[in-house]
Design an enzyme around this catalytic site. Structure first.
Site, PDB file in Angstrom:
ATOM      1  N   GLU A  82      -3.249   1.952   8.687  1.00 36.87           N
ATOM      2  CA  GLU A  82      -2.304   1.783   7.575  1.00 36.87           C
ATOM      3  C   GLU A  82      -2.642   2.685   6.389  1.00 36.87           C
ATOM      4  O   GLU A  82      -1.742   3.175   5.705  1.00 36.87           O
ATOM      5  CB  GLU A  82      -2.256   0.318   7.154  1.00 36.87           C
ATOM      6  CG  GLU A  82      -1.519  -0.556   8.158  1.00 36.87           C
ATOM      7  CD  GLU A  82      -1.532  -2.016   7.780  1.00 36.87           C
ATOM      8  OE1 GLU A  82      -0.454  -2.582   7.547  1.00 36.87           O
ATOM      9  OE2 GLU A  82      -2.643  -2.604   7.713  1.00 36.87           O
TER      10      GLU A  82
ATOM     11  N   GLU B 242      -3.035  -6.160  15.144  1.00 33.30           N
ATOM     12  CA  GLU B 242      -3.150  -7.434  14.432  1.00 33.30           C
ATOM     13  C   GLU B 242      -2.565  -8.617  15.197  1.00 33.30           C
ATOM     14  O   GLU B 242      -3.114  -9.730  15.166  1.00 33.30           O
ATOM     15  CB  GLU B 242      -2.478  -7.329  13.049  1.00 33.30           C
ATOM     16  CG  GLU B 242      -3.280  -6.562  12.015  1.00 33.30           C
ATOM     17  CD  GLU B 242      -3.044  -5.056  12.064  1.00 33.30           C
ATOM     18  OE1 GLU B 242      -3.467  -4.355  11.133  1.00 33.30           O
ATOM     19  OE2 GLU B 242      -2.427  -4.582  13.054  1.00 33.30           O
TER      20      GLU B 242
END
Length: 258
Positions: A112, A132
């Site tokens: 990210e 995730e």
């Protein structure tokens, strides 16, 4: 500020190296420091570009330390998600050009932070993923949105919903990275690319970047008039006059970032 992030400056380029071995996971301290560093670099008129990379050869960054979330505490989740968001959104709005030199594994929040950069260069052995959901979480630092902007809905769903990991060659093919280089070469390649930025007017680059990123939040019909107005606004800058006259006089411009 913190030993977890190492800052060096070379010419008009700042380099931030992640320094939390072995996997350069993000912490409250490092996320807060990243926000502060970028804000300070925004005020440094001599800095036109920013390179981010991981220390060592194996990891760019493995994201968050899952030990933080093992007890299911929502206050911790709120704190960390806000810190991630603030840090990476600050990075995304850096006035210059940000380049991720992905020198190894780039997972979760580690990917990210690269997605929050303007450009990405990956070493040939790098692997990237947003895993995730495999541990009951989701990418909360821009992953669902920024990945989609780069690779489209299909590959975003493959990587997030199916947990698919991509190697450097696949990342290049789908548009996740702009360049793949040999092992150990990402930082130098990113600094070389940053050197190209330094040839441009930093005032013009900042204006162009803001315009390019407008397509994330408004239709083109609204952005086009803003683009024309921004062109005229550049005539209030010293760099506009310097750039045009340097070209006409066949000399190299001397940017003032004003």
């Amino acid at each position: 500020m913190t030993d977890l992030l190492q800052l060096e400056k070379t010419g008009n380029t700042a380099v931030i190296t992640f320094n939390n071995p072995p996997a350069h996971t993000w912490t409250v301290e490092s996320l807060s420091a990243l926000t502060t560093m970028v804000e300070q670099l925004n005020q440094d008129k001599d800095i036109y570009a920013l390179v981010l990379t991981g220390g060592g050869e194996k990891f760019f960054s493995a994201g968050a330390d899952l030990n933080l979330f093992a007890d299911g505490d929502k206050e911790t989740a709120t704190l960390m998600s806000n810190l991630f968001g603030q840090a990476f959104e600050t990075l995304s709005s850096f006035r210059g050009v940000s380049i991720a030199a992905i020198n190894g594994w780039s997972m979760g929040g580690g990917l990210e932070v690269a997605l929050a950069c303007d450009l990405r260069i990956a070493e040939e052995h790098a692997n990237m993923a947003l895993p995730e959901a495999s541990v009951g979480l989701l990418p909360c630092a821009g992953g669902t949105q920024n990945l989609h902007l780069l690779v489209g809905e299909g590959w975003t769903k493959r990587m997030i919903l199916c947990g698919e990991r991509v190697d450097a060659a696949t990342a290049l093919r789908i548009g996740l990275v702009e360049e793949v280089v040999a092992k150990g070469a990402a930082k130098d390649a990113a600094i070389a690319l940053a050197g190209k930025v330094a040839r441009q007017s930093p005032v013009a680059v900042a204006a162009c970047k803001e315009l390019i990123q407008m397509n994330r939040s408004m239709p083109i019909s609204k952005a086009l008039p803003i683009e024309r107005a921004a062109f005229v606004d550049l005539f209030d800058s010293k760099d506009q006059s310097e750039g045009v006259n340097a070209f006409l006089e066949k000399r190299k411009p001397i940017w003032l970032n004003e």
